[in-house]
Enzyme design. Sequence first.
Site, PDB file in Angstrom:
ATOM      1  N   MET A   5     -12.150   5.089  -0.030  1.00  0.00           N
ATOM      2  CA  MET A   5     -12.748   5.368   1.287  1.00  0.00           C
ATOM      3  C   MET A   5     -13.370   6.748   1.206  1.00  0.00           C
ATOM      4  SD  MET A   5      -9.569   3.791   3.404  1.00  0.00           S
ATOM      5  CE  MET A   5      -8.574   3.828   1.923  1.00  0.00           C
TER       6      MET A   5
ATOM      7  N   ASP B 239      -6.954  -5.982   4.913  1.00  0.00           N
ATOM      8  CA  ASP B 239      -6.232  -4.703   4.886  1.00  0.00           C
ATOM      9  C   ASP B 239      -6.204  -4.102   6.289  1.00  0.00           C
ATOM     10  OD1 ASP B 239      -5.201  -2.184   4.265  1.00  0.00           O
ATOM     11  OD2 ASP B 239      -6.884  -1.593   2.980  1.00  0.00           O
TER      12      ASP B 239
ATOM     13  N   HIS C 220      -1.615  -1.388  -4.067  1.00  0.00           N
ATOM     14  CA  HIS C 220      -2.853  -0.927  -3.422  1.00  0.00           C
ATOM     15  C   HIS C 220      -2.771   0.584  -3.197  1.00  0.00           C
ATOM     16  CE1 HIS C 220      -6.349  -1.641  -0.708  1.00  0.00           C
ATOM     17  NE2 HIS C 220      -5.799  -0.721   0.071  1.00  0.00           N
TER      18      HIS C 220
ATOM     19  N   MET D  57      -8.865   8.635   0.187  1.00  0.00           N
ATOM     20  CA  MET D  57      -9.644   9.039   1.374  1.00  0.00           C
ATOM     21  C   MET D  57     -10.145  10.468   1.198  1.00  0.00           C
ATOM     22  SD  MET D  57      -7.208   7.618   4.409  1.00  0.00           S
ATOM     23  CE  MET D  57      -6.396   6.018   4.298  1.00  0.00           C
TER      24      MET D  57
ATOM     25  N   MET E 201     -11.747  -5.084   6.210  1.00  0.00           N
ATOM     26  CA  MET E 201     -10.822  -4.194   6.923  1.00  0.00           C
ATOM     27  C   MET E 201     -10.521  -4.813   8.283  1.00  0.00           C
ATOM     28  SD  MET E 201     -10.144  -1.809   4.834  1.00  0.00           S
ATOM     29  CE  MET E 201      -9.027  -0.999   5.992  1.00  0.00           C
TER      30      MET E 201
ATOM     31  N   ASP F  87      -4.771   3.921  -1.666  1.00  0.00           N
ATOM     32  CA  ASP F  87      -5.811   4.318  -0.716  1.00  0.00           C
ATOM     33  C   ASP F  87      -6.293   5.738  -0.985  1.00  0.00           C
ATOM     34  OD1 ASP F  87      -6.087   2.028   1.093  1.00  0.00           O
ATOM     35  OD2 ASP F  87      -3.965   2.402   1.529  1.00  0.00           O
TER      36      ASP F  87
ATOM     37  N   SER G 205       0.855  -1.196   0.000  1.00  0.00           N
ATOM     38  CA  SER G 205       0.000   0.000   0.000  1.00  0.00           C
ATOM     39  C   SER G 205       0.883   1.235   0.000  1.00  0.00           C
ATOM     40  CB  SER G 205      -0.890   0.017   1.240  1.00  0.00           C
ATOM     41  OG  SER G 205      -1.404   1.328   1.413  1.00  0.00           O
TER      42      SER G 205
ATOM     43  N   HIS H 294      -8.578   1.516  -3.542  1.00  0.00           N
ATOM     44  CA  HIS H 294      -9.505   1.345  -2.419  1.00  0.00           C
ATOM     45  C   HIS H 294     -10.118   2.706  -2.109  1.00  0.00           C
ATOM     46  CE1 HIS H 294      -9.649   0.389   2.236  1.00  0.00           C
ATOM     47  NE2 HIS H 294     -10.854   0.544   1.712  1.00  0.00           N
TER      48      HIS H 294
END
Length: 229
Positions: free
Chosen positions: A79, A183, A41, A45, A148, A43, A16, A77
Amino acid sequence: MGIPQDMFSQKLVLPSILSADFSRLGDDAACVIDAGAKIIHVDVMDGHFVPNLTIGAPVVASLAPVAHARDAYLDVHLMIDNPDRFLDDFANAGADALSVHIETCPHIQRTLVGIKERGMSAGLVLNPGTSLNAIEEAALFADFVLLMSVNPGFGGQEFIPESLSKLRRARALLSPRVGLQVDGGMAMDTIPAAVAAGARWIVAGSAVYGADDPAAQFRRLQELAQEIA
Ligand code: DX5
Ligand code: ZN
């Protein structure tokens, strides 16, 4: 299109880049891919769904050629609240897989089908406190499920041990074609039990990029995951 089906059953560590150096993301991604990582990966957000802000589609667009030139994939991913607004942006940016939280998607079937219609693999994510009952139907439309094992928002948090029984129950619930990803808090001490519980894609941020030599550390984690029966 998307990530090939045969990869969902492989034991893979997904570095990640949340814990990488954001001033040199391309190099930090390339270094672990050159060490054998097949999927990176990413992330995303929004400061609403989770209490942190990171990056968006423009950064994915910059990383995609780095990964694709090395035959690796980008797993993004999300979020973020209302992810439907951004499916086109991430598809156009070159994301190979896009995962969305059940907690953010009232029309999850439409969202997952929309991801696949745009040529990406579709992931369905659950927070630690969300019951597997919430995805019993929705998982029919997903390529993989991501459990998660920390509350999302930050790297470097401690693995929540109850995630192990949830992984086992998820594996029993899901169709064999659906991949199972975990994760949060994945490191040398937590990966063996997670793989034994059925996880196949192991996301690791601080365990990889917090090491002095991320490439060597990636190899160690990947070997560890692959040793587990
Ligand atoms: C957490 C993110 C994770 C994060 C994991 O909200 O979704 O992908 O990078 O970091 P570690 O591996 O440090 O727990
Ligand atoms: Zn993540």
